[in-house]
Design an enzyme around this catalytic site. Structure first.
Site, PDB file in Angstrom:
ATOM      1  N   HIS A   1      -7.657  10.025   4.396  1.00 46.66           N
ATOM      2  CA  HIS A   1      -6.836   8.989   5.343  1.00 46.66           C
ATOM      3  C   HIS A   1      -7.338   9.204   6.779  1.00 46.66           C
ATOM      4  O   HIS A   1      -7.095  10.389   7.143  1.00 46.66           O
ATOM      5  CB  HIS A   1      -5.561   8.889   4.877  1.00 46.66           C
ATOM      6  CG  HIS A   1      -5.420   8.053   3.506  1.00 46.66           C
ATOM      7  ND1 HIS A   1      -4.839   8.893   2.527  1.00 46.66           N
ATOM      8  CD2 HIS A   1      -5.559   6.782   3.079  1.00 46.66           C
ATOM      9  CE1 HIS A   1      -4.462   8.052   1.382  1.00 46.66           C
ATOM     10  NE2 HIS A   1      -5.097   6.826   1.778  1.00 46.66           N
TER      11      HIS A   1
ATOM     12  N   ASP B   1       2.718   4.571  -5.957  1.00 46.85           N
ATOM     13  CA  ASP B   1       2.166   5.676  -5.822  1.00 46.85           C
ATOM     14  C   ASP B   1       3.133   6.744  -5.996  1.00 46.85           C
ATOM     15  O   ASP B   1       3.930   7.358  -5.163  1.00 46.85           O
ATOM     16  CB  ASP B   1       1.768   5.904  -4.120  1.00 46.85           C
ATOM     17  CG  ASP B   1       1.322   7.139  -3.557  1.00 46.85           C
ATOM     18  OD1 ASP B   1       1.018   7.972  -4.591  1.00 46.85           O
ATOM     19  OD2 ASP B   1       0.815   7.354  -2.615  1.00 46.85           O
TER      20      ASP B   1
ATOM     21  N   HIS C   1      -9.696   5.085  -1.324  1.00 48.61           N
ATOM     22  CA  HIS C   1      -9.010   5.130  -0.229  1.00 48.61           C
ATOM     23  C   HIS C   1      -9.366   5.670   1.013  1.00 48.61           C
ATOM     24  O   HIS C   1     -10.431   6.620   0.707  1.00 48.61           O
ATOM     25  CB  HIS C   1      -7.538   5.372  -0.489  1.00 48.61           C
ATOM     26  CG  HIS C   1      -6.657   4.692  -1.286  1.00 48.61           C
ATOM     27  ND1 HIS C   1      -5.225   4.279  -0.809  1.00 48.61           N
ATOM     28  CD2 HIS C   1      -6.755   3.997  -2.381  1.00 48.61           C
ATOM     29  CE1 HIS C   1      -4.771   3.396  -1.544  1.00 48.61           C
ATOM     30  NE2 HIS C   1      -5.477   3.308  -2.527  1.00 48.61           N
TER      31      HIS C   1
ATOM     32  N   GLU D   1      -2.362   5.661  -8.292  1.00 40.74           N
ATOM     33  CA  GLU D   1      -3.137   7.067  -7.712  1.00 40.74           C
ATOM     34  C   GLU D   1      -3.125   8.064  -8.595  1.00 40.74           C
ATOM     35  O   GLU D   1      -1.841   8.769  -9.095  1.00 40.74           O
ATOM     36  CB  GLU D   1      -2.775   7.184  -6.256  1.00 40.74           C
ATOM     37  CG  GLU D   1      -3.665   8.407  -5.929  1.00 40.74           C
ATOM     38  CD  GLU D   1      -3.399   8.416  -4.377  1.00 40.74           C
ATOM     39  OE1 GLU D   1      -3.541   9.337  -4.015  1.00 40.74           O
ATOM     40  OE2 GLU D   1      -3.105   7.405  -3.456  1.00 40.74           O
TER      41      GLU D   1
ATOM     42  N   ASP E   1       0.896  -1.371   0.031  1.00 45.90           N
ATOM     43  CA  ASP E   1      -0.010   0.024   0.068  1.00 45.90           C
ATOM     44  C   ASP E   1       0.861   1.239  -0.116  1.00 45.90           C
ATOM     45  O   ASP E   1       1.681   1.366   0.774  1.00 45.90           O
ATOM     46  CB  ASP E   1      -0.918  -0.236   1.291  1.00 45.90           C
ATOM     47  CG  ASP E   1      -2.172   1.059   1.292  1.00 45.90           C
ATOM     48  OD1 ASP E   1      -2.246   1.485   0.083  1.00 45.90           O
ATOM     49  OD2 ASP E   1      -2.528   1.489   2.352  1.00 45.90           O
ATOM     50  N   HIS E   2       0.704   2.194  -0.750  1.00 47.37           N
ATOM     51  CA  HIS E   2       1.311   3.507  -1.246  1.00 47.37           C
ATOM     52  C   HIS E   2       2.737   3.245  -1.021  1.00 47.37           C
ATOM     53  O   HIS E   2       3.620   3.744  -0.439  1.00 47.37           O
ATOM     54  CB  HIS E   2       0.970   4.307   0.290  1.00 47.37           C
ATOM     55  CG  HIS E   2      -0.528   4.912   0.087  1.00 47.37           C
ATOM     56  ND1 HIS E   2      -0.927   6.054  -0.665  1.00 47.37           N
ATOM     57  CD2 HIS E   2      -1.471   4.655   0.976  1.00 47.37           C
ATOM     58  CE1 HIS E   2      -2.158   6.202  -0.531  1.00 47.37           C
ATOM     59  NE2 HIS E   2      -2.691   5.471   0.337  1.00 47.37           N
TER      60      HIS E   2
END
Length: 286
Positions: A180, A104, A210, A134, A82-83
């Site tokens: 987030h 990302d 997200h 993204e 993730d990211h």
């Protein structure tokens, strides 16, 4: 049933639901994610945040036992970085067996974001892995205070459409109102579903929400209707476990520590199951 996100998101896209992606950071929290998915007979994605992987256990240590858990599961399980903004580290994660990665590069301009992402898409194909990217940005609420997503951070649909066509990315995270972290008490964000609908209509690509924690059940359901096929939730899963620990220690300061760790992840399973129900993925493992 260890696999990449590509197949499970293609199925979700075709059948009109979303797959939950739950943030874990160790073996216990990953076990909780798989347990919830098995109890709901749902496909699931374990999101391992780059910052957690680099801070707690690096990819060569953490990935292999989680892969074994995924292989033993009776539902499809993907492991996604993730990211992943550190490209060198992202490449290591692919080498160590991640079935999916989020490249990302959203901090760069659209052209550079597309160039970097296209390079990772080509690399991931060698490993049989899928790639998320993204376009747009989302705020983050943490100890430093609230930084809610504002209009300037929303995804430009035209840019996103061109990005998808230029990169061949498997799924795209878009910013249309979520943030987030944990929202202020009583706050429910406003979602701009037209952004999702325009991108979906033009590309047919699986799209990603997200910041699903606390975004509101109705916003979630409407997001799926608009074309979202992957929903990320981390904060609510962690809060459920933290609150269990706080209550347990308040009631019993001598709580056996191994049992405390064991019981805490179980407390988060109900939260994950709630989101699986909202996403429409319950019973979709086959």
């Amino acid at each position: 049933m260890y696999e990449s996100m590509k197949g499970m998101l293609a199925k979700a896209n075709a059948e009109g639901y979303a797959v939950m992606a739950i943030n874990a950071f160790n073996l216990e929290t990953a076990r909780g994610v798989i347990t919830a998915a098995e109890e709901m007979d749902a496909p699931i994605i374990i999101d391992l945040l780059q910052d957690h992987v680099k801070s707690f256990f690096d990819c060569d240590i953490l990935t292999r036992p989680i892969i074994k858990m995924a292989q033993a599961a009776h539902v499809p399980v993907a492991i996604n970085l993730d990211h992943g903004s550190d490209i060198a580290h992202l490449k290591r994660c692919l080498h160590e067996g991640f079935s999916s990665v989020m490249c990302d590069a959203s901090a760069y301009d659209a052209q550079e974001n597309a160039r970097i992402t296209r390079e990772i898409v080509e690399l991931a194909q060698i490993y049989g892995a899928s790639v998320e990217a993204e376009v747009g940005n989302m705020g983050r609420i943490d100890e430093s205070g609230a930084l809610l997503t504002d209009d300037d951070m929303y995804t430009d649909p035209d840019v996103a459409i061109e990005f998808i066509r230029a990169t061949g990315v498997d799924c795209l995270a878009v910013s249309y109102g979520s943030t987030h972290g944990d929202y202020p008490e009583g706050y429910v964000p406003t979602f701009h579903f037209d952004i999702v609908e325009k991108i979906k209509q033009a590309t047919g690509t699986p799209l990603v929400l997200h910041g699903g924690s606390g975004a509101g059940d109705d916003n979630m359901r409407r997001s799926v209707e608009a074309g979202i096929n992957k929903i990320n939730v981390g904060t609510d899963y962690m809060i459920a476990q933290r609150e269990f620990v706080a209550r347990a220690l308040a009631e019993n300061p001598g709580y056996d520590y191994p049992m405390l760790v064991e019981d805490s992840w179980r407390a988060g399973v109900a939260t994950i199951k709630h989101y699986i129900e909202i996403s429409g993925s319950a019973g979709r493992a086959r």
